[in-house]
Design an enzyme around this catalytic site. Structure first.
Site, PDB file in Angstrom:
ATOM      1  N   HIS A  85      14.133 -12.793  -3.496  1.00 30.43           N
ATOM      2  CA  HIS A  85      13.435 -12.480  -2.247  1.00 30.43           C
ATOM      3  C   HIS A  85      12.523 -13.655  -1.872  1.00 30.43           C
ATOM      4  O   HIS A  85      11.956 -14.311  -2.752  1.00 30.43           O
ATOM      5  CB  HIS A  85      12.617 -11.199  -2.410  1.00 30.43           C
ATOM      6  CG  HIS A  85      12.069 -10.714  -1.105  1.00 30.43           C
ATOM      7  ND1 HIS A  85      10.920 -11.233  -0.560  1.00 30.43           N
ATOM      8  CD2 HIS A  85      12.542  -9.813  -0.212  1.00 30.43           C
ATOM      9  CE1 HIS A  85      10.711 -10.654   0.621  1.00 30.43           C
ATOM     10  NE2 HIS A  85      11.676  -9.782   0.846  1.00 30.43           N
TER      11      HIS A  85
ATOM     12  N   SER B 176      12.118  -7.602   9.753  1.00 29.07           N
ATOM     13  CA  SER B 176      11.616  -6.817  10.885  1.00 29.07           C
ATOM     14  C   SER B 176      12.648  -5.866  11.487  1.00 29.07           C
ATOM     15  O   SER B 176      12.647  -5.621  12.696  1.00 29.07           O
ATOM     16  CB  SER B 176      11.029  -7.756  11.956  1.00 29.07           C
ATOM     17  OG  SER B 176       9.922  -8.454  11.420  1.00 29.07           O
TER      18      SER B 176
ATOM     19  N   LYS C 207       8.297  -3.306  -1.708  1.00 24.19           N
ATOM     20  CA  LYS C 207       7.368  -4.381  -2.114  1.00 24.19           C
ATOM     21  C   LYS C 207       6.234  -3.785  -2.976  1.00 24.19           C
ATOM     22  O   LYS C 207       6.497  -2.881  -3.763  1.00 24.19           O
ATOM     23  CB  LYS C 207       6.851  -5.141  -0.885  1.00 24.19           C
ATOM     24  CG  LYS C 207       8.009  -5.575   0.027  1.00 24.19           C
ATOM     25  CD  LYS C 207       7.621  -6.539   1.090  1.00 24.19           C
ATOM     26  CE  LYS C 207       8.853  -6.865   1.930  1.00 24.19           C
ATOM     27  NZ  LYS C 207       8.609  -7.913   2.897  1.00 24.19           N
TER      28      LYS C 207
HETATM   29  P1  PGA Z   1      10.335  -6.496   6.745  1.00 19.61           P
HETATM   30  O1  PGA Z   1      10.733  -7.043   5.290  1.00 19.61           O
HETATM   31  O2  PGA Z   1      11.366  -5.462   7.118  1.00 19.61           O
HETATM   32  O3  PGA Z   1       8.952  -5.907   6.569  1.00 19.61           O
HETATM   33  O4  PGA Z   1      10.360  -7.664   7.671  1.00 19.61           O
HETATM   34  C1  PGA Z   1      12.071  -7.248   4.924  1.00 19.61           C
HETATM   35  C2  PGA Z   1      12.142  -7.745   3.495  1.00 19.61           C
HETATM   36  O5  PGA Z   1      11.250  -8.489   3.080  1.00 19.61           O
HETATM   37  O6  PGA Z   1      13.088  -7.399   2.754  1.00 19.61           O
END
Ligand code: PGA
Length: 255
Positions: free
Chosen positions: A95, A213, A12
């Site tokens: 996404h 997560s 990200k």
């Molecule tokens: P996260 O994000 O593992 O922090 O929940 C997953 C993603 O957005 O691809």
């Protein structure tokens, strides 16, 4: 042919410095990784090329977005062709943060997917429902509609270049992971959808990975589900535990 397990790290808008980017790469370069798993990491676009130059060759690099036009007056955008020319093999598209914060529609995601495969890129195509949609029983409908736009835009053979990431919006960055039964149920529904909407072969061959997560503690159980072919990892991809997630399928040597 069994589907190759796939683990992607979606950084990200992280990390916030070149030094931190180098530290993340060092952890991966020094780690004992399961190379039977396809590994892809996705830094912010400004780090794509320098990161690709220092990361070990078994790890591929993905952009987090691209535009569907080849070139022209589109300030701030990067085209699929430019990514391909820079030697970037993958792009994440659709996404939920792009769909929600940047108002991308499923039609735009489909146009981007079409442009990406036409440029020779592979695509990590993200789909997923909100909590409200899940609670009203609309998960399969929502995910099918998100995929419908892509089915209309690309050819059957293009699916060989697509990995579907099922990412329930309520599980992204919340610490609230889908249970392995919830993930398996939706992954199977996506496979059934592909059987009808595209072909049984595409349904069988397409990798469907889970995101939301994922961490070192829950990845093993999720990885045992027959239709979970890997993970897209956000927060935990910035931590040393990302190595354990990459190695979720690793068979421990008998002592
Ligand atoms: P996260 O994000 O593992 O922090 O929940 C997953 C993603 O957005 O691809």
């Amino acid at each position: 042919m069994p589907r190759q397990f796939f683990v992607g790290g979606n950084f990200k808008l992280n990390p916030t410095s070149r030094a931190q980017k180098q530290a993340l790469v060092k952890v991966l370069n020094d780690a004992d990784l399961d190379l039977n798993t396809e590994i892809v990491i996705s830094p912010p676009s400004i780090y794509l090329i320098p990161l690709k130059e220092i990361v070990r060759k078994e790890i591929k690099v993905a952009a987090q977005n691209c535009y569907y036009k080849d070139n022209g007056a589109f300030t701030g955008e990067i085209s699929a062709g430019q990514l391909a020319d820079a030697g970037i093999p993958y792009v994440i598209l659709g996404h939920s943060e792009r769909r929600t914060l940047f108002h991308e529609t499923s039609e735009e995601v489909a146009q981007k997917t079409k442009a990406a495969v036409a440029a020779g890129l592979s695509v990590i195509l993200c789909v997923g429902e909100t909590l409200q949609e899940r609670e009203s029983g609309a998960t399969t409908k929502v995910v099918s509609e998100q995929l419908d736009a892509v089915v209309k835009a690309i050819k059957e053979e293009d699916w060989a270049k697509v990995v579907i990431a099922y990412e329930p919006v309520w599980a992204i960055g919340t610490g609230k992971v889908a249970t392995s039964a919830q993930a398996q149920e939706t992954h199977l529904a996506i496979r059934e959808y592909l059987t009808k909407a595209v072909s049984p072969k595409v349904a069988e061959d397409t990798r469907i990975i889970y995101g939301g997560s994922v961490n070192a503690g829950n990845c093993k159980e999720l990885s045992l589900q027959p239709d979970v072919d890997g993970f897209l990892v956000g927060g935990a991809s910035l931590k040393p535990e990302f190595v354990d997630i990459i190695n979720a399928k690793k068979v421990k040597a008998k002592v």
